[in-house]
Design an enzyme around this catalytic site. Structure first.
Site, PDB file in Angstrom:
ATOM      1  CD  GLU A 464     -34.453 -13.301 -51.161  1.00  0.00           C
ATOM      2  OE1 GLU A 464     -34.590 -13.415 -50.194  1.00  0.00           O
ATOM      3  OE2 GLU A 464     -33.700 -12.546 -51.521  1.00  0.00           O
ATOM      4  CG  HIS A 532     -33.978 -15.530 -54.220  1.00  0.00           C
ATOM      5  ND1 HIS A 532     -34.426 -14.759 -55.532  1.00  0.00           N
ATOM      6  CD2 HIS A 532     -34.832 -16.762 -54.802  1.00  0.00           C
ATOM      7  CE1 HIS A 532     -34.742 -15.981 -56.460  1.00  0.00           C
ATOM      8  NE2 HIS A 532     -35.145 -16.719 -55.387  1.00  0.00           N
TER       9      HIS A 532
HETATM   10  O1  F6P Z   1     -31.597  -7.259 -53.314  1.00  0.00           O
HETATM   11  C1  F6P Z   1     -31.523  -8.842 -53.998  1.00  0.00           C
HETATM   12  C2  F6P Z   1     -32.857 -10.161 -52.359  1.00  0.00           C
HETATM   13  O2  F6P Z   1     -32.454 -10.480 -52.655  1.00  0.00           O
HETATM   14  C3  F6P Z   1     -33.540  -8.737 -52.230  1.00  0.00           C
HETATM   15  O3  F6P Z   1     -34.517  -9.346 -52.858  1.00  0.00           O
HETATM   16  C4  F6P Z   1     -34.082  -9.299 -50.410  1.00  0.00           C
HETATM   17  O4  F6P Z   1     -34.811  -7.796 -50.148  1.00  0.00           O
HETATM   18  C5  F6P Z   1     -33.040  -8.983 -50.004  1.00  0.00           C
HETATM   19  O5  F6P Z   1     -31.738  -9.040 -51.263  1.00  0.00           O
HETATM   20  C6  F6P Z   1     -32.513  -9.515 -48.862  1.00  0.00           C
HETATM   21  O6  F6P Z   1     -31.121  -8.944 -48.395  1.00  0.00           O
HETATM   22  P1  F6P Z   1     -31.266  -7.645 -46.885  1.00  0.00           P
HETATM   23  O7  F6P Z   1     -32.484  -9.028 -46.042  1.00  0.00           O
HETATM   24  O8  F6P Z   1     -29.876  -7.610 -46.650  1.00  0.00           O
HETATM   25  O9  F6P Z   1     -32.038  -7.115 -47.141  1.00  0.00           O
END
Ligand code: F6P
Length: 595
Positions: A464, A532
């Site tokens: 992620e 992720h």
């Molecule tokens: O909440 C889950 C997740 O995979 C986090 O680890 C990550 O920072 C986030 O989603 C990313 O999503 P966005 O870019 O919309 O904040």
């Protein structure tokens, strides 16, 4: 200790520090400021000093320098160099260009007018397609456009056939096979004029900020290519790559011919008549076809010849960074029919708490999802194998007799069924790859898959987004403690880079996923990618050609599986969600993911 208290103790200690050998204590704020300074060393803004005649150019990074609240880091996701307007002469300001190596969002090039005239500039690229009809040119250009746009190089396809059809309707001239006969002087003249007209539109678009323009036509004679290249040579800073598609695979050709029957030239015509006209048209093109090679080499023009969509690739004089990127990409794809499943990991313990990042294990619900996922993928593989087997056998019989009606085949039905079953079994037994990230929640989601049956790989590139010093926080906490930063991310999610060591932006993640996309294109087996939210958005963004503005905001919930099947005309998507009550997957009817 809370942050304010820590800062005040540290600063009192540092101010009164008598023994200079004692270390200076650093608060989070100091560390972030240091990191910013380190990052800033790469940026041209810190190099603009004495030379007023130098104009500093950053590559396609959007402007956003922003001092945040006192106790927050300066956001440095995308910074525009402060051009000192007073000291710069108008005439020294050149357009935004880069020399050679350039990666949007990651490379900044300093350009002076002197450099601009003395060094080769690979700022804009025109790809001139060459190939007989039905050789997969439009398929190739669409893929190339998708890839380059995904990498942030603004790319557009200019198709000459579309203009020809518009003109046909306007001027009512006949465009059956004879129109394409090389001895038809009027036809030739009109076709050349159309090709040039499209080229003019393409040049106009490049001048207004486009980066890579693709001229999609047969361009099958040297005379035509010369015409285009002569015109392009009058434009400064444009490089040309000639890209020829050759197809010698009879099965693929037959499939392409049949696809043409439902295309814009023939869709309203009787299929037998259409097929005969199209074959006649191709024969006319063949009479005057000049394959790419000697002429281009005599004139030192870079070219790439693709035989059977990447099976064999001949490249000559590839001298620009962008051209190199194109050739590398084109060398790595194939036409294999397969399934690509993409999903996020099962629910994790951090998901339950709303915390971002981290390396938490799956929750109970997440584990149930992972078990159901392995059953589901098995079912879908069988369905796909049957589907593909039926079509393969159908195509084989059509290749023998192209216009045979499938209803006429009742007496062969039994024999056909056995053949379908055998073929489906072979397809289903072929290799299937599973990729996960190297984070627990993703690896655990693959645990229900038998490694003897599946080729399972854990890949760090699929991790992620790293949210730097915000790892482990909830969005509410970030919003409350760093409101300006939170807002800046909402406004420019693509370029926003999390502060702190290892912090990334979407653009950074795109760059680390480039090798995954190449691998995905290169391999021919079906696969499941368990990853992720950000990585999934970026992968689907590539596969489904989402725009860069919508991609970071797409809704891609956990426990949803995207099943994709690449097709000659694009990618077919079916979305599935996990129904916890039934412990099974249901199709999400209707829409593809929404933002
Ligand atoms: O909440 C889950 C997740 O995979 C986090 O680890 C990550 O920072 C986030 O989603 C990313 O999503 P966005 O870019 O919309 O904040």
């Amino acid at each position: 200790m809370n942050k304010e208290r820590k800062e005040s103790i540290f600063s009192r200690y540092n101010a009164t520090r008598r023994n200079r050998t004692l270390p200076v204590l650093k608060t989070d704020k100091d560390l972030e400021a240091e990191e910013l300074a380190r990052f800033s060393l790469d940026l041209p803004s810190f190099q603009v000093t004495e030379e007023p005649e130098n104009t500093i150019m950053s590559s396609d990074v959007t402007t956003n320098e922003c001092n945040t609240d006192d106790d927050q880091p300066i956001l440095h996701q995308s910074i525009k160099p402060p051009i000192r307007k007073k000291r710069l002469e108008e005439s020294t300001i050149v357009a935004r260009h880069s020399i050679g190596f350039d990666v949007p969002g990651a490379v900044h090039t300093i350009i002076t007018p002197k450099l601009r005239t003395e060094r080769q500039i690979d700022s804009k690229l025109v790809v001139i397609m060459v190939g007989l009809p039905a050789r997969g040119k439009s398929y190739i250009v669409k893929k190339l456009r998708r890839y380059l746009n995904w990498l942030q190089y603004n790319t557009k396809v200019f198709n000459v056939g579309n203009l020809r059809r518009e003109n046909e309707a306007l001027h009512q001239y006949d465009q059956s096979a004879d129109f394409f006969d090389p001895n038809n002087k009027d036809g030739n003249k009109i076709r050349d004029e159309l090709a040039i007209k499209v080229l003019e539109r393409l040049i106009e678009w490049l001048r207004s900020g486009g980066r890579v323009a693709i001229h999609d036509a047969t361009n099958s004679t040297i005379q035509r290519r010369q015409l285009l290249i002569d015109r392009l040579s009058k434009e400064p800073d444009i490089k040309v790559l000639i890209l020829e598609s050759v197809c010698t695979d009879k099965m693929v050709l037959e499939r392409n011919f049949r696809l043409k029957l439902s295309g814009p030239d023939y869709k309203d015509m009787n299929p037998a008549k259409a097929l005969s006209d199209f074959r006649h048209r191709v024969a006319n093109y063949e009479k005057a076809y000049d394959s790419v090679g000697d002429w281009e080499e005599e004139h030192d023009i870079q070219y790439c010849k693709l035989v059977n969509v990447g099976k064999k690739v001949i490249a000559y004089n590839i001298s620009g960074y962008l051209s190199g990127q194109c050739v590398f990409y084109l060398m790595n794809f194939n036409l294999a029919e397969r399934q690509i499943f993409v999903t996020r990991h099962g629910e994790s313990e951090d998901n339950l708490l709303g915390r971002i990042g981290g390396d938490a294990p799956l929750s109970g619900k997440g584990r149930r999802f992972s078990r159901a996922l392995s059953r589901f993928v098995r079912q879908r593989r069988i369905a796909f194998a049957l589907d593909l087997a039926k079509r393969k056998i159908q195509e084989e019989s059509e290749a023998k007799d192209p216009l045979k009606d499938s209803d006429d085949e009742s007496q062969e039905e039994e024999h056909k069924d056995a053949k379908v079953r055998a073929t489906a079994e072979a397809i289903n037994n072929s290799q299937f790859t599973i990729w996960t990230s190297m984070l627990k929640r993703s690896m655990q989601t693959a645990e229900a898959f038998d490694p003897d049956e599946y080729d399972i790989k854990h890949i760090r590139f699929l991790n992620e987004i790293n949210s730097g010093s915000r790892e482990g926080m909830t969005y509410e906490e970030i919003k409350a403690q760093y409101p300006t930063e939170f807002k800046a991310r909402q406004e420019n999610k693509l370029f926003y880079r999390y502060p702190g060591i290892g912090g990334e932006s979407y653009i950074d993640v795109i760059h680390r996923l480039q090798s995954m996309i190449i691998e995905l294109e290169r391999m021919s087996q079906s696969c499941l990618i368990i990853t992720h939210r950000v990585v999934l958005r970026i992968l689907l963004g590539y596969l489904l050609e989402w725009s860069q503005t919508q991609m970071p905001h797409m809704l891609v919930p956990i426990h949803t599986v995207y099943e994709l099947r690449p097709k000659p005309y694009g990618v077919e998507l079916t979305s599935w969600y996990y129904d916890e009550d039934d412990d099974d997957f249901k199709e999400l009817k209707g829409d593809s993911p929404q933002s």
